[in-house]
Enzyme design. Structure first.
Site, short mmCIF file in Angstrom:
data_model
loop_
_atom_site.label_atom_id
_atom_site.label_comp_id
_atom_site.label_asym_id
_atom_site.label_seq_id
_atom_site.Cartn_x
_atom_site.Cartn_y
_atom_site.Cartn_z
N ASP A 146 -5.80 9.74 9.64
CA ASP A 146 -4.52 9.18 10.07
C ASP A 146 -4.06 9.80 11.36
OD1 ASP A 146 -3.56 7.26 8.02
OD2 ASP A 146 -3.94 8.97 6.70
N TYR B 35 -10.38 -3.74 3.53
CA TYR B 35 -9.45 -3.32 4.58
C TYR B 35 -10.31 -3.08 5.82
CZ TYR B 35 -5.62 -0.57 6.72
OH TYR B 35 -4.64 -0.09 7.54
N GLU C 209 0.87 -1.18 0.00
CA GLU C 209 0.00 0.00 0.00
C GLU C 209 0.91 1.22 0.00
OE1 GLU C 209 -4.06 -1.71 2.14
OE2 GLU C 209 -2.87 -0.23 3.20
#
Lengths: 270, 410
Positions: free
Chosen positions: A60, A175, A49
């Site tokens: 994030d 994911y 990734e």
């Protein structure tokens, strides 16, 4: 069959779990990125990734945000990230590469132009963190028409209806975000993950990778016992951050090889 | 991408946006990671069930009247009007609200939703500190834990507001990421929310963010325009010719515009911050000089570079210093119902001083942008024309900035 599906099917047939490292392209410098990708493969990565830096990476944690900031100090653009994939492909034609990032750099480039360029460069999939399925049907159509897989996130809080919606437009793999919070946070509840993954796999019909919270061999091994793939990001970026420039590759290689070895020690039921 | 097939001309009486998925034409929406979707769904469902509920409405109105001091008056700024030399300028006095700005209207509404959802902890992002102060105020009033995220640059620039929040019992967390300003505080607050969603309510301060925030904040702020709709006829026997408000994220502007959308004879004019001038690139005028993109959970006009990275903004007023704008403004611009213009730092400061000297009102630097444009526009109009300016906040917080610009040190 896409390179991602081929890779995951072959691993499944061999009774192995996929190791998916995440690194931010251009961190700390674009010249490191392609050698780093080859190092990840040597250390046992099955899929890479590759993070596309963005100025406002809302989902994030601080570690990956700092990686983005270092890359943006060097003005690394989406086009340069795609060019790095093309360069990687000159020496590696087997390891799938997933571009992972946020919507705005892709929209600024134009979705059609992005899909064409990423596909020609030899990228295999796209994961856009801030494109949930309800906002990305058209994007998914364009990108899949260009031959790329569209990978979606699912969370512990995703309802059955949403999981099915992702199953309709997603491809490659899922994911699964193993915890509440942002990347690089806390500890994983393996029990909860192990109950959820078979349900998701059944509803979506895709392999399920798990990430957010993988720190070491032990956590990777625990997840590998229940998931199809293990994603590890922040821990690798910390290693890059804390290494002198000439030691980045060997140190990342040692870290990831250790995680690979721990994962491969999982007993897989026949 | 998006629903670009909608008619360019919006029929005023049929205005019914956002749609059920939070879109204003191609703008708005829910552009967040999957981890936040459940929390936004819960918020949307709760808000939908509460918003027209009589007991909730009654409590909201009670708080606005007795705690905020509403309705805020409208004031005919005769000397400013004379100085401008044309249209009559009226000021909607949001500066007289408790805590000194319009921000409190929305915060009370959201805190009531939080209370209803049983969340004991509220968080907020703040730039200049006005929204943070409003949130800390309501948290104190309702006995809730309060954490305010503020860029470390803003913490330095707005020390008095930081102290004010602490006095009210809030924890102020300086944000060191990115440009260390409002947009980074918003990123950090989102991260807190996604991590602590079980016990935490995120009180967003403007009409931006993912659905349902732009709609919910607009609804709570629309008390401003609703009051004007009966106050103006009382004062002058009719509605104004134009309503003028400054636009950063755009909450005070949406609050006064929204009730006027079905009145085709009332022009709606949003005033952005031109900073050092649009041509210098150092400004915050997303609608005048940006282009559409995705940030902070919605599609809207953004200030961004050619690679889609968000660029740093500039304005003398911290409250306008934001690279995006609420998605409903993006739609009102595209469909032509509202007009958007820009006023630079110097023009805003000049209007600030004029309002102080001629009306005995110290306006916020944000609101000074709207006053500046109103004076410019009034000059070319007849003396019978009426411009209604949303004076969104008072300027006490700006003493330091203005003194510094004038070369004065305390």
């Amino acid at each position: 069959m896409s390179r991602i599906t081929q890779t995951l099917s072959a691993l499944d047939a061999a009774g192995r779990k996929a190791l998916i490292p995440f690194v931010t392209a251009g961190d700390p410098d674009l010249s490191v990125t392609v050698p780093l990708m080859h190092t990840l493969v040597e250390a046992g990565a099955d899929i890479i990734e590759l993070g596309v830096p963005f100025s406002d990476p809302m989902a994030d944690g601080p570690t990956i945000q700092r990686a983005s900031e270092r890359a943006l100090l060097k003005k690394v653009s989406l086009r340069q990230v795609i060019a790095a994939v093309a360069e990687f492909r000159t020496r590696n034609t087997t390891t799938p590469v997933v571009l992972m990032g946020y919507a705005n750099p892709i929209e600024a480039m134009g979705v059609d132009a992005f899909a064409d360029a990423a596909s020609s460069a030899g990228a295999d999939g796209v994961l856009v963190v801030d494109y949930p399925p309800e906002e990305s049907r058209e994007f998914a159509r364009v990108v899949r028409a260009a031959g790329l897989d569209v990978i979606f996130l699912l969370a512990p809080t995703s309802t059955d209806a949403r999981i099915r919606a992702v199953g309709e437009i997603g491809s490659g793999y899922i994911y699964y975000v193993s915890l509440k919070g942002v990347t690089g946070a806390g500890h994983i509840d393996i029990d909860a993950v192990s109950k959820r993954i078979p349900l998701i796999r059944d509803m979506v019909g895709l392999p399920v990778g798990v990430g957010f919270g993988v720190r070491d061999g032990a956590s990777a091994k625990a997840l590998a016992s229940v998931a199809d793939a293990v994603v590890i990001g922040s821990r690798i970026i910390e290693e890059i951050e804390n290494s002198p420039a000439d030691e980045i590759l060997p140190r990342v290689k040692t870290l990831l090889s250790g995680i690979r070895a721990a994962m491969d020690s999982v007993e897989v039921a026949a | 991408m998006g629903k670009l097939d909608l008619p360019a001309e919006v029929s005023a009486s049929a205005y019914n946006l956002p749609d059920t998925t939070g879109h204003f034409g191609p703008y708005g929406g829910t552009f967040v990671a999957e981890t936040l979707i459940a929390a936004l769904d819960e918020l949307r469902d709760t808000y939908e069930s509460l918003k027209d509920e009589p007991a909730f409405r009654a409590e909201f109105e009670y708080e606005l009247k007795h705690y905020v001091g509403r309705p805020s008056p409208i004031f005919h700024a005769r000397r400013l009007s004379e100085a401008a030399g044309g249209a009559q300028i009226y000021l909607k006095r949001e500066d007289l609200n408790h805590t000194g700005a319009h921000k409190i209207n929305n915060v009370i509404g959201q805190a009531m939703v939080a209370k209803h959802m049983g969340k004991p902890r509220v968080i907020a992002e703040t730039g200049a500190g006005q929204h943070g102060v409003a949130t800390a105020t309501i948290a104190a009033r309702l006995g809730m834990e309060c954490v305010v995220y503020m860029g470390s640059e803003d913490v330095k620039r707005q020390a008095a507001n930081v102290y004010r929040m602490k006095l009210l019992g809030a924890t102020v967390v300086p944000v060191e990421c990115g440009s260390k300003t409002l947009k980074d505080a918003l990123n950090e607050a989102m991260r807190d929310w996604v991590t602590n969603v079980a016990n935490t309510f995120y009180i967003i301060g403007t009409v931006a963010g993912p659905h349902p925030y732009p709609m919910m904040v607009r609804d709570f702020q629309s008390v401003i325009g609703e009051e004007c709709k009966w106050q103006m006829p009382e004062m002058i026997g009719r509605q104004p010719d134009a309503v003028i408000a400054c636009v950063g994220g755009g909450s005070n502007a949406m609050g006064i515009f929204y009730p006027y959308i079905p009145y085709p004879d009332v022009r709606l004019i949003g005033v952005e911050a031109a900073g050092h001038g649009i041509s210098t690139g150092m400004h915050s005028a997303s609608l005048c000089a940006g282009r559409p993109g995705v940030l902070h959970g919605n599609r809207t006009y953004l200030l961004q570079d050619e690679n889609g990275q968000i660029i740093e903004t500039h304005s003398v007023s911290a409250g306008l210093d934001y690279p995006g704008v609420g998605p409903e403004h993006a739609w009102l611009k595209d469909c032509g119902r509202a007009e958007y213009v820009a006023i630079d730092d110097e023009e805003a400061l000049a209007a600030f001083h004029k309002t102080c000297r001629m009306e005995g009102i110290i306006p916020a630097l944000e609101s000074s942008h709207a006053v500046a444009y109103a004076m410019k526009m009034a000059a070319g109009m007849s003396k019978d024309a009426v411009l209604l300016v949303n004076l969104s906040g008072r300027g006490d917080k700006d003493m330091h900035t203005v003194a510094e610009k004038s070369g004065i040190k305390f």
